[in-house]
Design a protein around this motif. Sequence first.
Motif, PDB file in Angstrom:
ATOM      1  N   LEU A   8      40.002  38.477  39.177  1.00 49.34           N
ATOM      2  CA  LEU A   8      41.222  38.245  39.932  1.00 49.34           C
ATOM      3  C   LEU A   8      42.450  38.698  39.155  1.00 49.34           C
ATOM      4  O   LEU A   8      42.531  38.528  37.934  1.00 49.34           O
ATOM      5  CB  LEU A   8      41.360  36.748  40.256  1.00 49.34           C
ATOM      6  CG  LEU A   8      40.385  36.168  41.279  1.00 49.34           C
ATOM      7  CD1 LEU A   8      40.354  34.650  41.186  1.00 49.34           C
ATOM      8  CD2 LEU A   8      40.769  36.602  42.682  1.00 49.34           C
ATOM      9  N   THR A   9      43.404  39.250  39.883  1.00 50.43           N
ATOM     10  CA  THR A   9      44.718  39.513  39.313  1.00 50.43           C
ATOM     11  C   THR A   9      45.525  38.217  39.338  1.00 50.43           C
ATOM     12  O   THR A   9      45.076  37.195  39.858  1.00 50.43           O
ATOM     13  CB  THR A   9      45.453  40.588  40.116  1.00 50.43           C
ATOM     14  OG1 THR A   9      45.688  40.072  41.439  1.00 50.43           O
ATOM     15  CG2 THR A   9      44.636  41.866  40.211  1.00 50.43           C
ATOM     16  N   ALA A  10      46.744  38.268  38.801  1.00 52.84           N
ATOM     17  CA  ALA A  10      47.602  37.080  38.835  1.00 52.84           C
ATOM     18  C   ALA A  10      47.881  36.664  40.282  1.00 52.84           C
ATOM     19  O   ALA A  10      47.855  35.474  40.618  1.00 52.84           O
ATOM     20  CB  ALA A  10      48.908  37.363  38.094  1.00 52.84           C
ATOM     21  N   SER A  11      48.136  37.638  41.156  1.00 53.41           N
ATOM     22  CA  SER A  11      48.352  37.324  42.569  1.00 53.41           C
ATOM     23  C   SER A  11      47.074  36.768  43.193  1.00 53.41           C
ATOM     24  O   SER A  11      47.115  35.865  44.034  1.00 53.41           O
ATOM     25  CB  SER A  11      48.804  38.573  43.328  1.00 53.41           C
ATOM     26  OG  SER A  11      50.050  39.013  42.847  1.00 53.41           O
ATOM     27  N   GLY A  12      45.948  37.324  42.785  1.00 48.27           N
ATOM     28  CA  GLY A  12      44.671  36.834  43.294  1.00 48.27           C
ATOM     29  C   GLY A  12      44.418  35.394  42.896  1.00 48.27           C
ATOM     30  O   GLY A  12      43.883  34.599  43.693  1.00 48.27           O
ATOM     31  N   GLU A  13      44.783  35.016  41.663  1.00 48.16           N
ATOM     32  CA  GLU A  13      44.623  33.635  41.211  1.00 48.16           C
ATOM     33  C   GLU A  13      45.426  32.680  42.083  1.00 48.16           C
ATOM     34  O   GLU A  13      44.947  31.602  42.468  1.00 48.16           O
ATOM     35  CB  GLU A  13      45.069  33.507  39.747  1.00 48.16           C
ATOM     36  CG  GLU A  13      44.189  34.230  38.743  1.00 48.16           C
ATOM     37  CD  GLU A  13      42.923  33.438  38.408  1.00 48.16           C
ATOM     38  OE1 GLU A  13      42.723  32.351  38.985  1.00 48.16           O
ATOM     39  OE2 GLU A  13      42.138  33.915  37.570  1.00 48.16           O
ATOM     40  N   ILE A  14      46.653  33.066  42.417  1.00 54.42           N
ATOM     41  CA  ILE A  14      47.498  32.218  43.265  1.00 54.42           C
ATOM     42  C   ILE A  14      46.859  32.030  44.638  1.00 54.42           C
ATOM     43  O   ILE A  14      46.765  30.915  45.163  1.00 54.42           O
ATOM     44  CB  ILE A  14      48.905  32.838  43.406  1.00 54.42           C
ATOM     45  CG1 ILE A  14      49.618  32.847  42.044  1.00 54.42           C
ATOM     46  CG2 ILE A  14      49.729  32.088  44.445  1.00 54.42           C
ATOM     47  CD1 ILE A  14      50.916  33.632  42.035  1.00 54.42           C
ATOM     48  N   SER A  44      31.800  38.883  43.166  1.00 52.07           N
ATOM     49  CA  SER A  44      30.892  39.938  43.607  1.00 52.07           C
ATOM     50  C   SER A  44      31.113  40.216  45.082  1.00 52.07           C
ATOM     51  O   SER A  44      31.116  39.291  45.905  1.00 52.07           O
ATOM     52  CB  SER A  44      29.443  39.527  43.367  1.00 52.07           C
ATOM     53  OG  SER A  44      28.545  40.379  44.054  1.00 52.07           O
ATOM     54  N   PHE A  45      31.298  41.497  45.425  1.00 56.26           N
ATOM     55  CA  PHE A  45      31.411  41.890  46.825  1.00 56.26           C
ATOM     56  C   PHE A  45      30.050  41.747  47.521  1.00 56.26           C
ATOM     57  O   PHE A  45      29.978  41.349  48.686  1.00 56.26           O
ATOM     58  CB  PHE A  45      31.911  43.329  46.926  1.00 56.26           C
ATOM     59  CG  PHE A  45      33.399  43.456  46.749  1.00 56.26           C
ATOM     60  CD1 PHE A  45      34.211  43.809  47.813  1.00 56.26           C
ATOM     61  CD2 PHE A  45      34.003  43.213  45.521  1.00 56.26           C
ATOM     62  CE1 PHE A  45      35.585  43.923  47.652  1.00 56.26           C
ATOM     63  CE2 PHE A  45      35.368  43.327  45.339  1.00 56.26           C
ATOM     64  CZ  PHE A  45      36.173  43.676  46.413  1.00 56.26           C
ATOM     65  N   LYS A  46      28.970  42.056  46.809  1.00 61.05           N
ATOM     66  CA  LYS A  46      27.631  42.000  47.392  1.00 61.05           C
ATOM     67  C   LYS A  46      27.240  40.570  47.759  1.00 61.05           C
ATOM     68  O   LYS A  46      26.767  40.308  48.867  1.00 61.05           O
ATOM     69  CB  LYS A  46      26.616  42.591  46.418  1.00 61.05           C
ATOM     70  CG  LYS A  46      25.185  42.556  46.943  1.00 61.05           C
ATOM     71  CD  LYS A  46      24.210  43.124  45.919  1.00 61.05           C
ATOM     72  CE  LYS A  46      22.777  43.031  46.443  1.00 61.05           C
ATOM     73  NZ  LYS A  46      21.801  43.533  45.436  1.00 61.05           N
ATOM     74  N   PHE A  68      42.216  41.982  43.239  1.00 59.74           N
ATOM     75  CA  PHE A  68      41.063  42.090  42.343  1.00 59.74           C
ATOM     76  C   PHE A  68      41.195  43.303  41.449  1.00 59.74           C
ATOM     77  O   PHE A  68      41.762  44.339  41.853  1.00 59.74           O
ATOM     78  CB  PHE A  68      39.760  42.198  43.140  1.00 59.74           C
ATOM     79  CG  PHE A  68      39.421  40.985  43.959  1.00 59.74           C
ATOM     80  CD1 PHE A  68      38.933  39.829  43.354  1.00 59.74           C
ATOM     81  CD2 PHE A  68      39.591  40.996  45.324  1.00 59.74           C
ATOM     82  CE1 PHE A  68      38.624  38.725  44.110  1.00 59.74           C
ATOM     83  CE2 PHE A  68      39.288  39.897  46.089  1.00 59.74           C
ATOM     84  CZ  PHE A  68      38.802  38.742  45.482  1.00 59.74           C
ATOM     85  N   ILE A  69      40.655  43.159  40.258  1.00 59.43           N
ATOM     86  CA  ILE A  69      40.467  44.301  39.367  1.00 59.43           C
ATOM     87  C   ILE A  69      38.975  44.607  39.377  1.00 59.43           C
ATOM     88  O   ILE A  69      38.159  43.780  38.978  1.00 59.43           O
ATOM     89  CB  ILE A  69      40.940  43.997  37.932  1.00 59.43           C
ATOM     90  CG1 ILE A  69      42.436  43.662  37.926  1.00 59.43           C
ATOM     91  CG2 ILE A  69      40.637  45.179  37.017  1.00 59.43           C
ATOM     92  CD1 ILE A  69      42.940  43.167  36.576  1.00 59.43           C
ATOM     93  N   ARG A  70      38.626  45.779  39.871  1.00 57.40           N
ATOM     94  CA  ARG A  70      37.221  46.152  40.011  1.00 57.40           C
ATOM     95  C   ARG A  70      36.810  47.041  38.852  1.00 57.40           C
ATOM     96  O   ARG A  70      37.533  47.978  38.483  1.00 57.40           O
ATOM     97  CB  ARG A  70      36.994  46.888  41.326  1.00 57.40           C
ATOM     98  CG  ARG A  70      37.461  46.122  42.561  1.00 57.40           C
ATOM     99  CD  ARG A  70      37.494  47.050  43.769  1.00 57.40           C
ATOM    100  NE  ARG A  70      37.926  46.413  45.000  1.00 57.40           N
ATOM    101  CZ  ARG A  70      39.184  46.172  45.320  1.00 57.40           C
ATOM    102  NH1 ARG A  70      40.156  46.507  44.491  1.00 57.40           N
ATOM    103  NH2 ARG A  70      39.479  45.579  46.474  1.00 57.40           N
ATOM    104  N   SER A  71      35.641  46.747  38.285  1.00 58.32           N
ATOM    105  CA  SER A  71      35.070  47.595  37.241  1.00 58.32           C
ATOM    106  C   SER A  71      33.582  47.701  37.479  1.00 58.32           C
ATOM    107  O   SER A  71      33.028  47.042  38.362  1.00 58.32           O
ATOM    108  CB  SER A  71      35.358  47.012  35.850  1.00 58.32           C
ATOM    109  OG  SER A  71      34.631  45.819  35.656  1.00 58.32           O
ATOM    110  N   ALA A  72      32.909  48.512  36.694  1.00 55.12           N
ATOM    111  CA  ALA A  72      31.462  48.685  36.867  1.00 55.12           C
ATOM    112  C   ALA A  72      30.716  47.397  36.534  1.00 55.12           C
ATOM    113  O   ALA A  72      29.599  47.175  37.007  1.00 55.12           O
ATOM    114  CB  ALA A  72      30.965  49.826  35.989  1.00 55.12           C
TER     115      ALA A  72
END
Length: 307
Positions: free
Chosen positions: A63-69, A23-25, A54-58
């Motif tokens: 996390l993306t694969a790069s984000g996980e790393i 969460s960004f908030k 990050f993959i952002r949705s409503a």
Amino acid sequence: MKLRRLPPLGAIRAFDAVARHASFKLAAEEIGVTSTAISHQIRQLEETLGQRLFIRSARAVTLTASGEILFRASENMFATLREAVTLIEAAAPPDALTLSTTSNFLTNWLVPRLPLLHRQLPDLELRFHSSTSLVDVRGAMADCAIRYNMQADESLESTLLWRDRFVLVASPALRLQSPQDLAGLTLFHIENRHVPTPEPDWLHWKEAFGPADLAVQAGIRFDDETHAIQAAIAGQGVLLASELLIQYPLAQGLLQIALPGALPGGNYYFVTSAEKATRRDVQQFRQWLLQAFNDVTLSQKDTQPAQ
């Protein structure tokens, strides 16, 4: 091969918070900035790395694969930093040793001995927290405490300092000779005593030592033992006082134990947490207290009841 410049630590911190909270908030609330500021730092980080993190949705932030790393690395990095800060803080000497105790103990026993304490432990910086409420010595408010209880608190590091008792004290000017002399004097009462049990009041004194016709309800009532001690010094009445708290006026000849006999009291304990018990200043102060209380025991022979 040219080493690539690492992203700013602030951006990594923002990323780590978003990844943990999803969460960004919530990440913004943790760090104390706005959600817009967090979004700006994440965008800059993604641009620096050339990867989406990050993959952002409503509904969620994942996390993306790069984000996980990067998250595995940031978790380890901040865990190592927190451990290092903890070790540094633990090794650093505290600014002062904070003692929690009651105003009665502080005023009547410890304050008269502060010059001796300063001479024997000149490097000890002591701060007082005076309260009748129990302060958690495992927290930041106090490092140690002097507590008056019937039994030791087994959840803390407790050292027995003194087994108290209550004695009848008066100004030498009153010239008490026998229990019958109490009939013509003002009795001082201390209200709201929670320790010891049973309460060392005039009823229990009458039952143990007399006289049988003592009007135990008459007299003046105090909610602070220090005030009653001062009134007794002034010769205004007689008091059943903690033997420990009247050591100084006894030694100065301002009060005397006027009649033989004593009622059971509670116990004085020095308490601290298991973690703080290893601190050098806590150990030094504990050892000083043990010696000071031992000196009180040795001096009792000079403050025996008048015969």
